[in-house]
Write a protein that holds these residues in place. Structure first.
Motif, PDB file in Angstrom:
ATOM      1  N   SER A  30     -29.570 -71.324  53.429  1.00  0.00           N
ATOM      2  CA  SER A  30     -30.054 -70.685  52.196  1.00  0.00           C
ATOM      3  C   SER A  30     -30.817 -71.696  51.349  1.00  0.00           C
ATOM      4  N   GLY A  31     -30.277 -72.915  51.291  1.00  0.00           N
ATOM      5  CA  GLY A  31     -30.922 -73.975  50.514  1.00  0.00           C
ATOM      6  C   GLY A  31     -32.315 -74.274  51.042  1.00  0.00           C
ATOM      7  N   ILE A  32     -32.446 -74.294  52.357  1.00  0.00           N
ATOM      8  CA  ILE A  32     -33.761 -74.582  52.958  1.00  0.00           C
ATOM      9  C   ILE A  32     -34.745 -73.460  52.607  1.00  0.00           C
ATOM     10  N   TYR A  33     -34.283 -72.193  52.684  1.00  0.00           N
ATOM     11  CA  TYR A  33     -35.141 -71.062  52.331  1.00  0.00           C
ATOM     12  C   TYR A  33     -35.568 -71.159  50.863  1.00  0.00           C
ATOM     13  N   PHE A  34     -34.586 -71.472  50.014  1.00  0.00           N
ATOM     14  CA  PHE A  34     -34.863 -71.603  48.587  1.00  0.00           C
ATOM     15  C   PHE A  34     -35.886 -72.706  48.350  1.00  0.00           C
ATOM     16  N   PHE A  35     -35.716 -73.823  49.064  1.00  0.00           N
ATOM     17  CA  PHE A  35     -36.631 -74.958  48.948  1.00  0.00           C
ATOM     18  C   PHE A  35     -38.064 -74.528  49.320  1.00  0.00           C
ATOM     19  N   GLY A  36     -38.184 -73.722  50.378  1.00  0.00           N
ATOM     20  CA  GLY A  36     -39.498 -73.237  50.810  1.00  0.00           C
ATOM     21  C   GLY A  36     -40.164 -72.378  49.747  1.00  0.00           C
ATOM     22  N   ILE A  37     -39.388 -71.455  49.182  1.00  0.00           N
ATOM     23  CA  ILE A  37     -39.956 -70.541  48.177  1.00  0.00           C
ATOM     24  C   ILE A  37     -40.364 -71.308  46.917  1.00  0.00           C
ATOM     25  N   VAL A  38     -39.478 -72.211  46.475  1.00  0.00           N
ATOM     26  CA  VAL A  38     -39.787 -73.015  45.276  1.00  0.00           C
ATOM     27  C   VAL A  38     -41.016 -73.889  45.537  1.00  0.00           C
ATOM     28  N   SER A  39     -41.094 -74.476  46.739  1.00  0.00           N
ATOM     29  CA  SER A  39     -42.266 -75.300  47.083  1.00  0.00           C
ATOM     30  C   SER A  39     -43.537 -74.470  46.992  1.00  0.00           C
ATOM     31  N   ALA A  40     -43.482 -73.240  47.512  1.00  0.00           N
ATOM     32  CA  ALA A  40     -44.666 -72.365  47.500  1.00  0.00           C
ATOM     33  C   ALA A  40     -45.127 -72.123  46.067  1.00  0.00           C
TER      34      ALA A  40
END
Lengths: 605, 79
Positions: A393-403
């Protein structure tokens, strides 16, 4: 051959009328001399006449780059010496919104000595609501032929076809009218002829009270988007499985017919392995286009854009970016297609910048493998939460925030238009979606994807296969030219604590990210690593991959744009290979820097 | 007062659109019918600062604050 130039304001039912006139023989083509998609098709009743469907706009005064291209397209079509008739589609229920544009185009048509007529669409809605429009009065005021039609029911379309074919240029009252007078005349005509249909607005407002209300709107939004995602992942899954099974079956049947050796290996690995991995996404694109089409046709997509506009505007994006970004969680390919609904090129480019960072499903197998290697399969909070799931979940969150962060930075560095884009969105009337045109458009989109992206993907597949197969005939990947290349680029990945094997897997993953797992499986001698990554994870752990290098790999995959089909489509849709290449290089450099920083940080512990 | 100030259910006449040179949003508003004398009403104000929904003739438009503030209304029309 006679050209029929179909123009009109957005939401005037122009495309539906185009489909009626051409019998759905729609194809996307580049109009000569321009770089914008203009639909074209032969007139159903007279195939010698070609109908051109120009992008909808409200005026000849462009407010975005995209509109400028559309207007340039119309101007070059008017300047073309071939015979043509200009047909302006007006929404009879909302006459006022298209009248300025109508008179502007009537003037340009008169100056180009092209016949001009008005197709007054959506007459069925007027009749259904017992609203009256003085057609003869409107004809007299406009000074041009006005034909009542209904794209939805087909009423009046035959008469319109006859008029389009037989139209000839006549004296126009608008040939020398300046802009200021055109605006005044449009207003006078609107005041006199617009049907008094507050009933239509009130009916729509009742539904909007629910779908845009602070509480009910939020709930409706979450429900609709949940269904949207369910559809993308769940409804398309059987179709994707079917395509995969078909390709596997076809491979199993055809490959034995090819003489053993290089050709058999090529068909098995490159054709059925490589292309198969790409064709599997076609049903997902079909389903996504189908649902977005239904949402758009129903009138809800405009409302979803409204709801999301404010939060996304903080990041330099627009409410219209929402659906493409959401689609990007499934796959960047349909997400890039979904961005076509955005009228502003700048907003679309910012959305393209963000899409590759959304955590697409192709990253999932890579994350799953690395999490298995790095994170123990234990639970926290009394067994309620698994650490591996939490990290995912953290990795997914990191991706969205990065975007979002990258889009915010890019929009502030980019042209000012992207930050100051006005939000003016017409809310179309709610209606039941037209099923067949949506299915037709979805089939077209899927076919287009196969045709355009497929050729590029196939080329790269062959190159990677060739490098991995030679010089030892596919016997040993570690002795192939691909491995040599991996060793050659090893200095790039060494600072991240990664040796040539990971370099080769990353190189191969440019085909599709999930190829990383299969390639590592081949290198470490684990078969079917795609289906069951556990033995591979064990072998990687034994090989001594450190936590710092594993974390660096995760970060690298979160940011890097190593997906050839995404890059190819970005180049096509943005109409700029330079934009796609800059994005590819920028994300690679950013991915490496972020991975290096994380490697250094984790190494401290 | 500007269009953004119009409360839900209220109507007013357009007095002017602040069309300083080069403001493409103002030009677009004029193109779609936000012209002097036209009656506009506010249909909805979704929460959290989202764009508001206005009716102009038979059409409904969603405008954000910056755009709606370009439309100046007369105060003399009863809502």
């Amino acid at each position: 051959m006679k050209n029929v130039l179909l123009v009109g304001a957005p939401n005037s039912g122009k495309s539906a009328l185009f489909n009626r006139l051409t019998g759905l023989q729609h194809k996307v083509a580049n109009y000569p001399g321009i770089t914008i998609d203009v639909g074209s098709g032969a007139l159903r009743s007279d195939p010698r006449a070609q109908v051109w469907d120009f992008p909808g706009t409200y005026s000849l005064n462009a407010i975005s780059g995209e509109e400028e291209l559309a207007i340039d397209a119309l101007r070059s079509a008017l300047a073309d010496e071939r015979p043509a008739v200009v047909a302006m589609v007006l929404d009879a229920t909302r006459l006022e919104k298209g009248l300025t544009y109508c008179l502007q185009v009537a003037r340009e048509a008169a100056r180009s000595k092209k016949p001009f007529l008005v197709l007054l669409n959506m007459m069925d809605i007027l009749e259904h609501n017992k609203l009256v429009l003085d057609l003869d009065g409107l004809r007299a005021s406009l000074g041009v032929p006005v034909l009542p039609v209904s794209a939805r029911t087909g009423d009046g379309v035959e008469a319109a076809e006859v008029a389009l074919v037989s139209a000839s240029a006549t004296q126009s009252p608008w040939a020398d009218t300046p802009d200021a007078l055109i605006e005044g005349s449009a207003q006078q005509i609107a005041d006199r002829f617009v049907p008094q249909g507050e009933l239509l607005v009130r009916r729509q407002a009742k539904i909007d009270n629910w779908l845009l209300g602070t509480a009910s709107g939020g709930v409706a939004f979450v429900v609709i988007m949940t269904l949207f995602f369910q559809a993308i992942f769940t409804w398309s899954a059987p179709l994707m499985d079917g395509v995969e099974a078909f390709i596997l079956g076809l491979g199993a049947w055809l490959v034995p017919l090819v003489p053993e050796g290089i050709f058999a290996d090529f068909f098995e690995d490159a054709v059925f392995g490589g292309l198969g991995a790409f064709l599997v996404f076609v049903p997902q694109i079909f389903v996504l286009t189908l649902i977005i089409g239904a949402l758009e046709d129903s009138g809800y997509l405009a409302r979803a854009a409204l709801i999301c506009h404010r939060p996304l505007s903080y990041f330099g994006l627009s409410g219209k970016s929402f659906v493409p970004l959401l689609s990007g969680v499934a796959c960047a390919i349909p997400a890039i297609y979904a961005a076509r609904t955005m009228s502003s090129r700048q907003e679309r480019l910012m959305t393209y910048v963000a899409i590759p960072l959304m955590p697409c499903s192709a990253r999932l197998p890579v994350y799953a493998l690395l999490i298995t290697v790095l994170i123990p399969d234990t639970t926290a909070f009394g067994g309620l939460v698994g650490w591996q799931g939490l990290v995912m979940s953290g990795i997914y969150f990191f991706g969205i925030v990065s975007a979002l962060i990258v889009a915010a930075v890019a929009s502030r560095l980019g042209e000012s238009e992207s930050r100051k884009q006005a939000f003016i969105l017409e809310l179309p009337a709610y209606r039941t979606p037209n099923v067949w045109p949506i299915i037709h458009a979805s089939v077209n989109r899927a076919g287009h994807f196969i045709q355009k992206a497929g050729s590029i993907i196939f080329t790269v597949t062959v190159v990677v296969w060739f490098l991995g197969y030679f010089p030892n005939g596919g016997e040993d990947l570690s002795a192939s030219w691909l491995a040599t290349l991996g060793i050659w680029i090893q200095p790039i990945f060494e600072p991240l604590g990664l040796d040539w094997r990971y370099g080769v897997a990353i190189l191969a993953s440019f085909l599709a990210r999930e190829v990383f797992v299969g390639t590592l499986g081949t290198i470490f001698g684990i078969e079917n690593a795609d289906d069951d990554p556990a033995p591979l994870a064990e072998r990687i752990t034994e090989s001594g991959l450190t936590a710092a290098s594993g974390a660096a790999l995760v970060v690298f995959f979160t940011i890097a744009l190593q997906c050839v089909s995404t890059v190819a489509l970005l180049a096509r849709e943005s109409k700029s290979t330079g934009f796609a290449m800059r994005l590819l290089l920028s994300y690679l450099v950013l991915a490496w820097i972020a991975a290096f920083a994380v490697h250094g940080l984790v190494s401290l512990f | 007062m500007s269009l953004w100030s119009l409360s839900v259910g209220a109507s007013a006449s357009v007095s002017s659109v602040a069309s300083d040179s080069g403001n493409v949003a103002a030009q677009r508003l004029i193109d779609i019918g936000f012209r002097k004398g036209q009656t506009v009403s506010c249909l909805l104000q979704p929460g959290f600062g989202a764009p508001r929904v206005f009716a102009l003739g038979n059409a409904t438009y969603s405008l954000d604050k910056e755009t709606a503030d370009l439309v100046i209304l007369t105060d003399d029309r009863p809502s």
